[in-house]
Design a protein around this motif. Structure first.
Motif, PDB file in Angstrom:
ATOM      1  N   ALA A  70      32.055  48.045  38.008  1.00 19.59           N
ATOM      2  CA  ALA A  70      32.805  47.327  38.729  1.00 19.59           C
ATOM      3  C   ALA A  70      32.546  47.564  40.303  1.00 19.59           C
ATOM      4  CB  ALA A  70      34.273  47.521  38.368  1.00 19.59           C
ATOM      5  N   LEU A  71      32.497  48.645  40.605  1.00 18.41           N
ATOM      6  CA  LEU A  71      32.065  49.120  42.062  1.00 18.41           C
ATOM      7  C   LEU A  71      30.840  48.647  42.680  1.00 18.41           C
ATOM      8  CD1 LEU A  71      33.516  51.091  44.247  1.00 18.41           C
ATOM      9  CD2 LEU A  71      31.973  52.859  43.464  1.00 18.41           C
ATOM     10  N   ILE A  72      29.853  48.678  41.671  1.00 19.57           N
ATOM     11  CA  ILE A  72      28.759  48.038  42.288  1.00 19.57           C
ATOM     12  C   ILE A  72      28.575  46.749  42.413  1.00 19.57           C
ATOM     13  CG2 ILE A  72      26.245  47.577  41.486  1.00 19.57           C
ATOM     14  CD1 ILE A  72      26.647  50.436  39.914  1.00 19.57           C
ATOM     15  N   ALA A  73      29.116  45.788  41.469  1.00 26.09           N
ATOM     16  CA  ALA A  73      29.548  44.556  41.631  1.00 26.09           C
ATOM     17  C   ALA A  73      30.544  44.174  42.804  1.00 26.09           C
ATOM     18  CB  ALA A  73      30.250  43.962  40.158  1.00 26.09           C
ATOM     19  N   THR A  93      32.123  25.744  60.511  1.00 26.57           N
ATOM     20  CA  THR A  93      32.958  25.078  59.283  1.00 26.57           C
ATOM     21  C   THR A  93      33.726  26.232  58.662  1.00 26.57           C
ATOM     22  OG1 THR A  93      31.406  23.391  59.301  1.00 26.57           O
ATOM     23  CG2 THR A  93      32.646  23.908  57.256  1.00 26.57           C
ATOM     24  N   GLU A  94      34.759  26.113  58.345  1.00 21.79           N
ATOM     25  CA  GLU A  94      35.640  27.173  57.654  1.00 21.79           C
ATOM     26  C   GLU A  94      34.844  27.481  56.309  1.00 21.79           C
ATOM     27  OE1 GLU A  94      39.987  28.413  56.053  1.00 21.79           O
ATOM     28  OE2 GLU A  94      39.785  26.655  57.471  1.00 21.79           O
ATOM     29  N   CYS A  95      34.760  28.797  56.125  1.00 25.52           N
ATOM     30  CA  CYS A  95      34.127  29.222  54.888  1.00 25.52           C
ATOM     31  C   CYS A  95      34.515  30.501  54.689  1.00 25.52           C
ATOM     32  CB  CYS A  95      32.566  29.581  55.032  1.00 25.52           C
ATOM     33  SG  CYS A  95      31.549  29.342  53.591  1.00 25.52           S
ATOM     34  N   PRO A  96      35.665  30.717  53.930  1.00 22.05           N
ATOM     35  CA  PRO A  96      36.263  32.038  53.730  1.00 22.05           C
ATOM     36  C   PRO A  96      35.525  33.105  52.824  1.00 22.05           C
ATOM     37  CG  PRO A  96      37.497  30.583  52.382  1.00 22.05           C
ATOM     38  CD  PRO A  96      36.550  29.634  53.462  1.00 22.05           C
ATOM     39  N   MET A  97      35.958  34.329  52.846  1.00 25.61           N
ATOM     40  CA  MET A  97      35.144  35.271  52.045  1.00 25.61           C
ATOM     41  C   MET A  97      35.227  35.060  50.621  1.00 25.61           C
ATOM     42  SD  MET A  97      36.341  38.790  53.869  1.00 25.61           S
ATOM     43  CE  MET A  97      35.161  39.760  52.927  1.00 25.61           C
ATOM     44  N   TYR A  98      36.628  34.607  50.260  1.00 25.59           N
ATOM     45  CA  TYR A  98      36.836  34.505  48.844  1.00 25.59           C
ATOM     46  C   TYR A  98      37.777  33.301  48.824  1.00 25.59           C
ATOM     47  CZ  TYR A  98      35.350  39.138  48.602  1.00 25.59           C
ATOM     48  OH  TYR A  98      34.695  40.192  48.905  1.00 25.59           O
ATOM     49  N   ALA A  99      37.784  32.604  47.549  1.00 27.85           N
ATOM     50  CA  ALA A  99      38.690  31.185  47.476  1.00 27.85           C
ATOM     51  C   ALA A  99      40.084  31.706  47.104  1.00 27.85           C
ATOM     52  CB  ALA A  99      38.308  30.362  46.220  1.00 27.85           C
ATOM     53  N   SER A 100      40.329  33.022  46.669  1.00 28.03           N
ATOM     54  CA  SER A 100      41.710  33.518  46.292  1.00 28.03           C
ATOM     55  C   SER A 100      41.661  34.955  45.956  1.00 28.03           C
ATOM     56  CB  SER A 100      42.443  32.637  45.200  1.00 28.03           C
ATOM     57  OG  SER A 100      41.789  32.912  43.942  1.00 28.03           O
ATOM     58  N   PRO A 101      42.554  35.829  46.071  1.00 21.61           N
ATOM     59  CA  PRO A 101      42.379  37.080  45.383  1.00 21.61           C
ATOM     60  C   PRO A 101      42.061  36.957  43.959  1.00 21.61           C
ATOM     61  CG  PRO A 101      44.211  37.007  46.780  1.00 21.61           C
ATOM     62  CD  PRO A 101      43.866  35.501  46.559  1.00 21.61           C
ATOM     63  N   ARG A 102      42.526  35.900  43.181  1.00 22.14           N
ATOM     64  CA  ARG A 102      42.471  36.002  41.821  1.00 22.14           C
ATOM     65  C   ARG A 102      40.801  35.635  41.698  1.00 22.14           C
ATOM     66  NH1 ARG A 102      45.673  31.911  37.952  1.00 22.14           N
ATOM     67  NH2 ARG A 102      47.319  33.503  38.626  1.00 22.14           N
ATOM     68  N   GLN A 103      40.118  34.813  42.422  1.00 23.41           N
ATOM     69  CA  GLN A 103      38.675  34.384  42.345  1.00 23.41           C
ATOM     70  C   GLN A 103      37.835  35.922  42.492  1.00 23.41           C
ATOM     71  OE1 GLN A 103      36.482  33.923  45.300  1.00 23.41           O
ATOM     72  NE2 GLN A 103      35.040  34.105  44.070  1.00 23.41           N
ATOM     73  N   ARG A 104      38.411  36.644  43.616  1.00 27.66           N
ATOM     74  CA  ARG A 104      37.570  37.746  43.978  1.00 27.66           C
ATOM     75  C   ARG A 104      37.706  38.821  42.660  1.00 27.66           C
ATOM     76  NH1 ARG A 104      39.466  42.662  45.810  1.00 27.66           N
ATOM     77  NH2 ARG A 104      37.957  43.959  46.756  1.00 27.66           N
ATOM     78  N   ALA A 105      38.949  38.896  42.550  1.00 34.89           N
ATOM     79  CA  ALA A 105      38.812  39.905  40.929  1.00 34.89           C
ATOM     80  C   ALA A 105      38.207  39.447  39.745  1.00 34.89           C
ATOM     81  CB  ALA A 105      40.465  40.130  40.727  1.00 34.89           C
ATOM     82  N   ALA A 106      38.216  38.013  39.393  1.00 38.17           N
ATOM     83  CA  ALA A 106      37.438  37.791  38.566  1.00 38.17           C
ATOM     84  C   ALA A 106      35.854  37.796  38.442  1.00 38.17           C
ATOM     85  CB  ALA A 106      37.933  36.237  38.256  1.00 38.17           C
TER      86      ALA A 106
END
Length: 262
Positions: A70-73, A93-106
């Motif tokens: 998980a850490l390497i991913a 053009t807005e381009c966020p790091m992640y779509a949402s915290p849920r998307q980041r975790a998944a």
């Protein structure tokens, strides 16, 4: 001879066109110190990762609740996320790091299931992509405003420091033998300052003096008193970043509890 020379010139021109502009260099306005730290940290993480066998990847890391996979991913997808911020700063053009915290975790959970070779490739390929984005950024883009995953609006140049923190500290978290003592002195001091600044922003900074035995001045001085904690800069920074206390002493007895870093 003239015909042969013309053909050779045309072939050389075609080759230059295919190769592009040649070597890439950071723009004059780039954060050169932080970029150097980030690139050195990438090599540091890569060495720590290379020392682990494929079987080792499934073991727990030193970061509570995280295994090495998980850490390497996370480190690989962090590079992808920072690349998106570079796109935002470069294009407007807005381009966020992640779509949402849920998307980041998944994303991290899914990445942790990759075969060992693919997991290693994720780290290698994502860091190359990020470095290319940094190299291609024009000077003014480094001051463009972007938003971090924590919701902070920062200049794009902050991505170099964000990546620096990730690769150096998580290389230690892999638990393969790398330690805070391996981190360059100037970077250690910057990490300590980063923790203190994060607490300050959240109104959580404790009254604390950090007396580094291997520095000419304290890393921090508590106004109006408060406990004084003594140790090397490496050991103090390990503690500040939530990686445990070693070889530290406190003039008030037990070490105080600290707020989280990030």
């Amino acid at each position: 001879m003239n015909g042969a020379g013309t053909a050779l010139d045309e072939a050389r021109a075609a080759l230059r066109a295919r190769q592009g502009a040649g070597a890439r260099y950071d723009a004059d306005g780039a954060p050169h110190t932080e970029l150097a730290w980030a690139r050195a940290g990438t090599a540091f993480f890569a060495r720590a990762l290379a020392e682990l066998s494929d079987a080792d990847l499934s073991a727990s890391s030193l970061l509570p609740g995280w295994d090495r996979r998980a850490l390497i991913a996370h480190v690989g997808y962090n590079a992808r996320a920072l690349t998106r911020l570079c796109t935002w700063g470069r294009t407007g053009t807005e381009c966020p790091m992640y779509a949402s915290p849920r998307q980041r975790a998944a994303e991290i959970a899914r990445g942790a299931t990759l075969p060992a070779r693919a997991l290693r490739s994720l780290f290698a390929h994502s860091e190359v992509h990020l470095n290319v984005e940094w190299r291609d950024l024009p000077g003014p883009a480094w001051d463009a405003s972007v938003v971090t995953a924590q919701g902070r609006t920062v200049p794009l140049r902050e991505t170099a420091w964000m990546r620096t923190r990730e690769v150096w500290v998580h290389a230690v978290d892999l638990g393969g033998g790398a330690g805070f003592r391996d981190i360059p002195p100037g970077l250690l001091d910057r990490l300590a300052a980063d923790v203190l600044a994060a607490w300050e922003r959240r109104g959580e900074r404790p009254a604390l003096t950090l007396a580094a035995t291997d520095r000419d001045a304290p890393l921090a001085v508590a106004p109006g008193g408060g406990p004084s904690v003594t140790g090397t800069a490496a050991d103090l920074t390990r503690w500040l970043t939530g990686r445990g206390a070693r070889r530290l002493t406190c003039d008030h007895g037990e070490l105080p509890r600290l707020p989280r870093w990030l």
